[in-house]
Design a protein around this motif. Structure first.
Motif, short mmCIF file in Angstrom:
data_model
loop_
_atom_site.label_atom_id
_atom_site.label_comp_id
_atom_site.label_asym_id
_atom_site.label_seq_id
_atom_site.Cartn_x
_atom_site.Cartn_y
_atom_site.Cartn_z
N GLU B 37 40.77 47.35 38.97
CA GLU B 37 40.29 46.73 40.21
C GLU B 37 40.96 45.38 40.45
O GLU B 37 41.43 45.10 41.56
CB GLU B 37 38.78 46.51 40.13
N ILE B 38 40.97 44.56 39.40
CA ILE B 38 41.54 43.21 39.58
C ILE B 38 43.02 43.28 39.92
O ILE B 38 43.49 42.66 40.88
CB ILE B 38 41.32 42.35 38.31
N GLY B 41 43.56 45.88 43.20
CA GLY B 41 42.82 45.32 44.32
C GLY B 41 43.29 43.92 44.66
O GLY B 41 43.54 43.61 45.83
N GLY B 42 43.45 43.08 43.64
CA GLY B 42 43.88 41.70 43.89
C GLY B 42 45.25 41.66 44.50
O GLY B 42 45.50 40.89 45.45
N ALA B 45 44.98 42.72 48.10
CA ALA B 45 44.33 41.69 48.91
C ALA B 45 45.29 40.54 49.18
O ALA B 45 45.42 40.08 50.33
CB ALA B 45 43.08 41.18 48.19
N ALA B 46 45.99 40.07 48.15
CA ALA B 46 46.93 38.97 48.34
C ALA B 46 48.07 39.38 49.27
O ALA B 46 48.60 38.57 50.03
CB ALA B 46 47.48 38.51 47.00
N LEU B 48 47.82 41.60 51.78
CA LEU B 48 47.28 41.58 53.14
C LEU B 48 47.22 40.15 53.67
O LEU B 48 47.48 39.89 54.85
CB LEU B 48 45.88 42.19 53.17
N PHE B 152 52.79 39.12 42.47
CA PHE B 152 51.33 39.03 42.44
C PHE B 152 50.74 39.85 41.28
O PHE B 152 49.77 39.42 40.65
CB PHE B 152 50.74 39.55 43.76
N GLY B 155 50.41 38.12 38.09
CA GLY B 155 49.52 36.99 38.33
C GLY B 155 48.06 37.43 38.23
O GLY B 155 47.25 36.79 37.55
N PHE B 156 47.73 38.54 38.90
CA PHE B 156 46.35 39.03 38.82
C PHE B 156 46.06 39.61 37.44
O PHE B 156 44.93 39.55 36.96
CB PHE B 156 46.08 40.03 39.95
N ALA C 4 44.06 41.30 59.27
CA ALA C 4 44.61 41.52 57.93
C ALA C 4 44.30 40.33 57.01
O ALA C 4 43.86 40.50 55.87
CB ALA C 4 46.12 41.73 58.01
N GLY C 8 42.03 40.55 53.83
CA GLY C 8 42.65 40.20 52.55
C GLY C 8 41.87 39.11 51.84
O GLY C 8 41.60 39.21 50.64
N GLY C 12 39.97 39.86 48.46
CA GLY C 12 40.43 39.15 47.27
C GLY C 12 39.30 38.39 46.60
O GLY C 12 39.09 38.49 45.38
N ILE C 15 36.74 40.88 45.09
CA ILE C 15 37.20 41.50 43.84
C ILE C 15 37.04 40.53 42.68
O ILE C 15 36.55 40.91 41.61
CB ILE C 15 38.68 41.96 44.00
N VAL C 197 45.66 29.43 38.50
CA VAL C 197 46.31 30.70 38.84
C VAL C 197 45.67 31.30 40.08
O VAL C 197 46.36 31.86 40.95
CB VAL C 197 46.23 31.66 37.63
N ASN C 201 47.67 32.19 43.54
CA ASN C 201 47.87 33.59 43.90
C ASN C 201 47.04 34.03 45.09
O ASN C 201 47.44 34.96 45.80
CB ASN C 201 47.56 34.50 42.71
N LEU C 202 45.88 33.41 45.32
CA LEU C 202 45.04 33.89 46.42
C LEU C 202 45.02 32.92 47.60
O LEU C 202 44.51 33.25 48.66
CB LEU C 202 43.63 34.18 45.90
N PRO C 206 50.05 33.19 49.25
CA PRO C 206 49.92 34.03 50.45
C PRO C 206 50.07 33.22 51.74
O PRO C 206 50.72 33.69 52.69
CB PRO C 206 48.50 34.59 50.33
#
Lengths: 264, 264, 264, 264, 264
Positions: B37-38, B41-42, B45-46, B48, B152, B155-156, C4, C8, C12, C15, C197, C201-202, C206
């Motif tokens: 998931e991380i 999914g992460g 998400a990043a 998007l 990414f 990173g996740f 989006a 996202g 993110g 999650i 991190v 990354n999030l 992005p």
């Protein structure tokens, strides 16, 4: 035979082998088939995924050529050849056509052929420059394959180590005295990292560098030959040809004709 | 079907699966839903967050195309097609218009159409060059999406491992015998790193590389076709067309017509 | 609203929150105010040191704009608008001046205004190109601010972890049973790395990517509008305008007028 | 003698030696022949593999030159020399030929010689620019050798550490009390990493940087001399020569002749 | 006084100090003279080795200037000044010479002086462009010095940590109860890494970034002034001057004269 490459390869492998053999661990500890599978197999698989099949084939053959043929030591002989041709070119196209057969370099030969075929100077330059540019594009793809392999190898090395570590850690809880098994298991895991770093530093990166030098040397040489062919077309005096082409050489390698370059 | 990609993908997954299955840990240890998931999914998400929705859609469809259609093996057939067209173009625009329907490549067809429509050479070049440039800009955005995903994912993976590690360390103080639980907990934490490195090395990076090769191959081909259309416009002799377009090919693939390129 | 980005961002954060909440450690372990101070405060401080105050302000406002306004989905409407204008431009400057008020895009409007004001084609191109260039320079500074923040965040995360680790190690010698305290202390230290991190990354990476896409999309659009204005100046036929501007679109989005582009 | 380099080298080695000598471990712990073999030997072997033998030789001699000859402190004297020559050049080629013998810079001397030999301005510029370009290409190869060595050194340092670690871990299972031996063994392993980082940071990277500065300084100087020779050819007034060449200097170093630059 | 830099510096140091003071370890644990020697001394030594002495001096003085003088907030006043000058320039060179004394910007003043001295437009552009180019080359050397220092600092931090670690590990075998001493010793080792990361993130990297912004801002401004001087030479109407120079500003900062820019 490219002696530097051979010496480098033998020396590099000798040094590593010596270090392994004289180290605290028995030599056999550094041989681990599953590790080899992950690093070599994984790198090859990722390479096949990353590039057209044809490029991957080419790289394999290129790797051999690097060891067989040495690099160019100097551009001097090409300058001399162009100066010689410039003497002939002043006598006319018929003489040039006879001389053509003695030219060993294909790129120069094609240029002279285009003079004989009656192309004008601009057309010849354009065609020859397009050939350099497209050769560079093609060869840089192959350099890129090697560079990418040099990045994949430690990546798969790390993956193998993670697989080994996870296996070891999972087993730890079950073992009565984990401190007895943790060492040897972790050793096996680290062997995969070792393989990845070794492949990148002693194979893929040096090969990519050597390939890059050759691409650039070729380009300098072919750019010099374009200038040469251009001056053949213009029927320039051999002394002027030498003066101009000397610019592509380090001053220490400049030759001057007997009459010395003082007059033109 | 692009065989190299398929072989690479199957081989890569097979090698990793084999390593997991034959390792010290039971295969099930490498399956961890929260880790998945991380990382997946992460990364999504990043992605998007990072790119317009439309670009992300395109990348998904592009990924499929890469496996369906193989790369270009050689530019040879395009050279031949341009040489054929140059014979027709010398007969006049009416003949060229009839021949147009047989051209399979859209880029070449549009170029020939512009000759028929009466655009002049400079206009045709400008329009065709603008098309190459804008196609490259668009496709490099998609390559960039894949490259960014490749950054990414680890990173996740690292973030998941940190979450796992922190959980484990917090629990350590409370446990009577931490050495029993530390191993399996850390194994779970490292699985997330493993997923991140795997995704980057066996999916995103190879796909980005393959996509990059295709962009560059397309550009070389289309640049060649611009030269071709330009010579069609000038009604050049087929031999000259072949000589010039050969510059885009490696010398080993040069074809020469029966009458041999010696005369022009 | 840019869906989006919103999806996202929510996905993110969801999650990561889900992973934290279902992990082995209580959720509260991941909240550590000093860690937050070091990572967020340190990153902001280093950013203030690195850039003029004005650039830092702008980035904050830009971040909001990214979420409010969606990206351009297609250049199609701009092509249509330019084609419409080209019909009017053929009727003369007076008609063009009336039509000007309906142009929504400022860059296009300024271009049309310069035609009306009597600038010549070269001057218009130069001024419009200078505007694109200077807009790009300004906006790339802001992208650079975000990229630099994405590099500072893990740097300060690492610094926080080092501070925590050193504190823990210093305390170890004094403690009777270090194995009880080492775990929780190290957990706190790692939380800072986690924050760094996560931010990179999030958030910062992005946002920098999205900002970069927008800069490039703007440039493609404005380059297209320069071509458009240039053809308005030359009073080109709408069909030619469409043919040329189509080059900026992917072929799948090409529109053709009813009379089909076959005649010119 | 380049004092900065000498001071830097002595200070750097002094600081490291001081840190080693005053540290907790006896100085002898930092001497480990096998580690030295792997790092120095491995780096040299990989360098031989990566580059043509000739380039590697050159780098060795270049390294010495850097310490022997200091960098250029200012371009001022070259501006003055060109201004002096411009006075002579206005008197005619015969005067210039006499003055030629006093020119110490080879690049400038060759340029003046070409004026005397009767080349035209465009030819002189082309030849001189080709010389700059080809010198840069050659010297950047050598900078690249040093940069690559700076990357290989830590790579082989890591390999040595991995070999040491694996040896230690394999031995751990066999040892009765591993905690007694783990420390010293790991110390030996880390010495290799230390060597690699030291070589990169105190030798290869600084040398590559210094080499890069010199390449760029040379290029700025030679570009200035091309402008100078060009103005000698045009027999420009010394004041104009100074005004133009001043552009290559920081304003703080601008000299003005007695009559002050106000008139031309 | 550049407030952002001052605030950033104070805030950054305050945050780090606060974190150290409130952490688990006594504040004194973060002070370690040998660590400071290795990181600061080593970085300086490597910098002296890497760059000519003169460049290193300059960087020291530049660092102070950054804090003393704020960046440019807007180019608006320069546009206004150029528009004013354009009114004067239309009155003739004599008027321009009188006005010259009021110009505060040296680059603009030198440009106006060259108009007065009777250089033609092309010469003025060439000289002014050469000055921008050479200023950029010189200033980028200094940015490069700061960037290289930002890379050396963590390198020497790592070296110091390795020295400390090795010392600790060597001592471990000799100690009766290593677990008592391992913590504090490792803490000291990590302090060196901390120093290296701190120097890079709170000093060298921000200073390099700020220096880079200033170089780029200067270049944009000077390029704008070249356009301005060029239009002074051509005696263009002030409205045209404003329209063209506005292109260097963001649209939100465009000023229009009372008569509004609608007429020309």
């Amino acid at each position: 035979m490219d002696i530097a490459s051979l010496v480098g390869m033998l020396a590099g492998m000798g040094i590593i082998f010596h270090a392994l053999a004289t180290g605290a661990a028995p030599l056999i500890s550094f041989y681990n088939l599953p590790s080899l599978e992950i690093v070599v197999g994984g790198t090859l698989a990722a390479t096949l995924l990353s590039f057209p099949l044809k490029e991957v084939y080419k790289v394999a053959s290129v790797a051999l050529i690097i060891f067989k043929k040495g690099g160019m030591d100097t551009l001097g002989p090409f300058v001399n050849e162009a100066v010689e041709l410039s003497r002939v070119a002043r006598l006319g196209v018929t003489e040039l056509e006879k001389e053509k057969e003695n030219i060993s370099n294909h790129f120069l030969k094609d240029g002279v052929q285009m003079i004989i075929d009656g192309y004008n100077e601009l057309e010849i330059r354009e065609i020859m420059e397009a050939r350099i540019e497209n050769r560079e594009i093609r060869e840089k793809w192959e350099e890129n394959v090697l560079r990418t392999m040099a990045k994949f190898a430690p990546g798969f090395g790390m993956m193998g180590t993670l697989i080994g570590l996870i296996g070891m850690l999972v087993g730890m809880g079950a073992s009565a005295d984990p401190s007895k098994t943790i060492g040897p298991n972790m050793a096996v895991a680290l062997v995969t990292t070792f393989y990845g770093v070794l492949l990148a530093n002693l194979f893929f990166n040096p090969m990519a560098e050597k390939f890059k030098s050759r691409i650039e040397q070729q380009t300098v040489m072919q750019n010099m030959l374009i200038e040469g062919v251009s001056m053949l077309y213009q029927k320039k005096h051999p002394l002027v040809v030498r003066e101009k082409l000397n610019s592509f050489l380090p001053p220490s390698e400049w030759e001057r004709d007997g009459d010395g370059g003082e007059e033109k």
